[in-house]
Design an enzyme around this catalytic site. Structure first.
Site, mmCIF file in Angstrom:
data_model
loop_
_atom_site.group_PDB
_atom_site.id
_atom_site.type_symbol
_atom_site.label_atom_id
_atom_site.label_comp_id
_atom_site.label_asym_id
_atom_site.label_seq_id
_atom_site.Cartn_x
_atom_site.Cartn_y
_atom_site.Cartn_z
ATOM 1 N N ASN A 121 0.865 -1.175 0.000
ATOM 2 C CA ASN A 121 0.000 0.000 0.000
ATOM 3 C C ASN A 121 0.903 1.226 0.000
ATOM 4 O O ASN A 121 1.483 1.567 1.029
ATOM 5 C CB ASN A 121 -0.897 -0.017 1.246
ATOM 6 C CG ASN A 121 -1.755 1.230 1.341
ATOM 7 O OD1 ASN A 121 -1.878 1.986 0.393
ATOM 8 N ND2 ASN A 121 -2.361 1.442 2.513
ATOM 9 N N TRP A 122 1.010 1.860 -1.160
ATOM 10 C CA TRP A 122 1.916 3.006 -1.280
ATOM 11 C C TRP A 122 1.315 4.305 -0.742
ATOM 12 O O TRP A 122 1.971 5.335 -0.720
ATOM 13 C CB TRP A 122 2.331 3.193 -2.740
ATOM 14 C CG TRP A 122 3.382 2.223 -3.199
ATOM 15 C CD1 TRP A 122 3.982 1.236 -2.470
ATOM 16 C CD2 TRP A 122 3.985 2.160 -4.514
ATOM 17 N NE1 TRP A 122 4.911 0.563 -3.237
ATOM 18 C CE2 TRP A 122 4.930 1.114 -4.490
ATOM 19 C CE3 TRP A 122 3.806 2.877 -5.691
ATOM 20 C CZ2 TRP A 122 5.697 0.767 -5.611
ATOM 21 C CZ3 TRP A 122 4.564 2.539 -6.810
ATOM 22 C CH2 TRP A 122 5.505 1.500 -6.759
ATOM 23 N N LYS A 123 0.055 4.278 -0.402
ATOM 24 C CA LYS A 123 -0.624 5.469 0.130
ATOM 25 C C LYS A 123 -0.409 6.670 -0.806
ATOM 26 O O LYS A 123 -0.359 6.488 -2.023
ATOM 27 C CB LYS A 123 -0.160 5.744 1.559
ATOM 28 C CG LYS A 123 -0.226 4.482 2.439
ATOM 29 C CD LYS A 123 -0.022 4.735 3.896
ATOM 30 C CE LYS A 123 -0.015 3.423 4.653
ATOM 31 N NZ LYS A 123 -0.051 3.568 6.079
ATOM 32 N N HIS B 197 -9.675 1.287 4.288
ATOM 33 C CA HIS B 197 -8.445 1.459 5.069
ATOM 34 C C HIS B 197 -8.714 2.403 6.244
ATOM 35 O O HIS B 197 -9.463 3.376 6.116
ATOM 36 C CB HIS B 197 -7.327 2.015 4.176
ATOM 37 C CG HIS B 197 -5.985 1.928 4.834
ATOM 38 N ND1 HIS B 197 -5.575 2.831 5.767
ATOM 39 C CD2 HIS B 197 -4.989 1.014 4.712
ATOM 40 C CE1 HIS B 197 -4.362 2.487 6.195
ATOM 41 N NE2 HIS B 197 -3.980 1.383 5.566
ATOM 42 N N GLU C 287 -7.092 4.723 7.510
ATOM 43 C CA GLU C 287 -6.783 6.144 7.287
ATOM 44 C C GLU C 287 -7.954 6.832 6.574
ATOM 45 O O GLU C 287 -8.246 8.002 6.837
ATOM 46 C CB GLU C 287 -5.478 6.279 6.488
ATOM 47 C CG GLU C 287 -4.283 5.939 7.372
ATOM 48 C CD GLU C 287 -3.059 5.464 6.630
ATOM 49 O OE1 GLU C 287 -3.025 5.521 5.389
ATOM 50 O OE2 GLU C 287 -2.116 5.017 7.315
ATOM 51 N N GLU D 53 -6.069 -4.925 10.336
ATOM 52 C CA GLU D 53 -5.001 -3.964 10.596
ATOM 53 C C GLU D 53 -5.313 -3.187 11.878
ATOM 54 O O GLU D 53 -5.953 -2.122 11.811
ATOM 55 C CB GLU D 53 -4.883 -2.980 9.444
ATOM 56 C CG GLU D 53 -4.524 -3.603 8.119
ATOM 57 C CD GLU D 53 -3.876 -2.573 7.212
ATOM 58 O OE1 GLU D 53 -2.727 -2.781 6.836
ATOM 59 O OE2 GLU D 53 -4.522 -1.572 6.898
ATOM 60 N N GLY E 240 2.038 1.796 10.942
ATOM 61 C CA GLY E 240 3.046 2.859 10.854
ATOM 62 C C GLY E 240 3.750 3.187 12.146
ATOM 63 O O GLY E 240 4.419 4.215 12.262
ATOM 64 N N SER F 229 2.962 -2.577 10.452
ATOM 65 C CA SER F 229 4.404 -2.621 10.741
ATOM 66 C C SER F 229 5.039 -3.961 10.368
ATOM 67 O O SER F 229 5.884 -4.482 11.103
ATOM 68 C CB SER F 229 4.660 -2.276 12.209
ATOM 69 O OG SER F 229 4.199 -0.966 12.488
HETATM 70 C C1 PEP Z 1 -1.051 0.127 6.138
HETATM 71 O O1 PEP Z 1 -1.193 1.332 6.178
HETATM 72 O O2 PEP Z 1 -1.879 -0.578 5.530
HETATM 73 C C2 PEP Z 1 0.104 -0.453 6.806
HETATM 74 C C3 PEP Z 1 0.046 -1.716 7.103
HETATM 75 O O3 PEP Z 1 1.142 0.384 7.069
HETATM 76 P P1 PEP Z 1 2.539 -0.016 7.765
HETATM 77 O O4 PEP Z 1 3.027 -1.288 7.131
HETATM 78 O O5 PEP Z 1 3.438 1.143 7.493
HETATM 79 O O6 PEP Z 1 2.261 -0.203 9.222
#
Ligand code: PEP
Length: 215
Positions: free
Chosen positions: A9-11, A89, A91, A138, A144, A175
């Site tokens: 997931n490059w956001k 997601h 976010e 998640e 993050g 993470s």
């Molecule tokens: C995400 O935002 O879907 C995610 C898993 O981020 P990270 O791996 O940076 O925790």
């Protein structure tokens, strides 16, 4: 060996130039796994033209069909460029205030267009719309932060979510790194990982795929 999904997931990261240099540094390891890069809308046409061995996904889809919905990208438009879409997601739930109802419409649009849905679940009790093939658990505190969750506990939660939603596959996200990926993949009910930060660097992401099968 069970099928494994590794989803990046490059956001809201990367320009076309940065994506070109990421691709120059990345070699897809020859592993029996499905790698999906979920990139910003602005990169999907470019990535699609590269004819990569990885699969492509978007990070959101309009809850509406085609028509007068300024700024929205419809499922039909996405289907020309990608096979998958991330929906729900945390976010987007947090910053864009996406509701369960809106997310249900997004899933419906995606399914009607023939897109595969990776539905993100920030807590165990959240509504999961019908028709989701891949559910990604998640926990918000793990995203993050560098504080990944305990793989054994995640295995139990994901087993429950798969059963409740009748999803075929369950991913863990939060993470995940080249160092800890194998500890999640080895759990019987975890079919893969959703990776944010560690997917932004091509070498780290390649290493993460390599390590996915190490015990
Ligand atoms: C995400 O935002 O879907 C995610 C898993 O981020 P990270 O791996 O940076 O925790």
């Amino acid at each position: 060996m069970k099928p494994v999904y590794i989803v990046a997931n490059w956001k809201s990261n990367k320009t076309v130039a940065e994506t070109r240099s990421w691709l120059e540094s990345f070699t897809l390891p020859s592993k029996d796994c499905t790698v999906i890069i979920c990139a910003p809308f602005t990169l999907l046409h470019f990535l699609n033209e590269q004819k990569l061995q990885v699969h492509l996904g978007a990070q959101d889809v309009s809850p509406f069909g085609e028509g007068a919905y300024t700024g929205e990208v419809s499922a039909k438009q996405l289907k020309e460029l990608v096979e998958w879409v991330i929906i729900g997601h945390s976010e987007r739930r947090k910053y864009l205030k996406e509701s369960d109802e809106e997310l249900s419409f997004e899933v419906l649009q995606a399914k009607q267009a023939g897109l595969g849905v990776i539905f993100c679940v920030p807590d165990e009790n959240i509504h999961i719309p019908p028709g989701v093939e891949v559910v990604a658990y998640e926990p918000q505190d793990a995203i993050g932060t560098g504080k990944s969750e305990d793989p054994t506990r995640m295995n139990a939660v994901i087993a429950g979510l798969k059963k409740r939603s009748k999803s075929l596959y369950g991913l863990y996200g939060g993470s995940v790194t080249p160092q800890n990926v194998a500890s999640f993949i080895k759990e019987p009910s975890i079919d893969g990982v959703l990776v944010g930060g560690a997917s932004l660097d091509a070498v780290a992401f390649q290493q993460l795929i390599e390590n996915a099968y190490h015990s």
